[in-house]
Design an enzyme around this catalytic site. Structure first.
Site, short mmCIF file in Angstrom:
data_model
loop_
_atom_site.label_atom_id
_atom_site.label_comp_id
_atom_site.label_asym_id
_atom_site.label_seq_id
_atom_site.Cartn_x
_atom_site.Cartn_y
_atom_site.Cartn_z
N PRO A 66 0.85 -1.19 0.00
CG PRO A 66 -0.14 -1.16 2.10
CD PRO A 66 0.73 -1.97 1.21
CG HIS A 67 1.93 2.96 -3.20
ND1 HIS A 67 1.67 1.65 -3.54
CD2 HIS A 67 1.61 3.70 -4.28
CE1 HIS A 67 1.24 1.60 -4.79
NE2 HIS A 67 1.18 2.83 -5.26
#
Length: 156
Positions: free
Chosen positions: A71-72
């Site tokens: 996730p980013h």
């Protein structure tokens, strides 16, 4: 920030390396990431980080397959890149591209304007996580200290 030698070692702190985290859902994983970053740096809003991570997930899951998610998101007002590494106590559904549940998570929070650094780090992570033996070694860690050492030590 024009440091082109940004590596996983530079952005991951032992305090943001979490081992066998209990998480019942993707939402809970993203909340945990946001809470830990806020705990490390209280200037950063956990609500904003969580919201940005969720917005990014809506564009398409960051579950890259084989039990791994990256996730980013970008964050306004951030002056450095922050990494969070987590192994999960149990595999959870992350809407990954291969539909496999996830138990290895590396979150990347980057300054709003850091485009090339962001892509470079994602590519470094994808390369590391492409190595099944390396991922297994991470999954076998019993505590955060061992996990941090494994993630930041170049294996020979």
């Amino acid at each position: 920030m024009s440091d082109t030698s940004l590596t996983i070692d530079n952005i991951l702190a032992p305090e943001l390396t979490l081992c066998r985290v209990p998480a019942s859902s993707k939402k809970r994983v993203l909340e945990t990431i946001a809470e830990h970053i806020h705990h490390q740096d209280e200037i950063l809003s956990d609500t904003q980080i969580f919201s940005n991570l969720v917005s990014r997930e809506r564009l398409g899951s960051t579950g890259i397959g084989q039990g791994i998610a990256i996730p980013h998101c970008r964050l306004e007002g951030l002056d450095r890149v922050i990494g969070v590494l987590m192994t999960l106590a149990e595999r959870i559904d992350f809407d990954a591209i291969d539909n496999q549940p996830v138990d290895l998570v590396f979150a990347l929070i980057v300054p709003k304007e850091a485009t090339s650094e962001h892509l470079e780090l994602l590519s470094q992570l994808a390369e590391k996580f492409n190595d099944n033996a390396f991922c297994e070694r991470l999954r076998q860690c019993e505590d955060a200290d061992a996990l941090y050492q494994r993630m930041t030590t170049v294996s020979t």
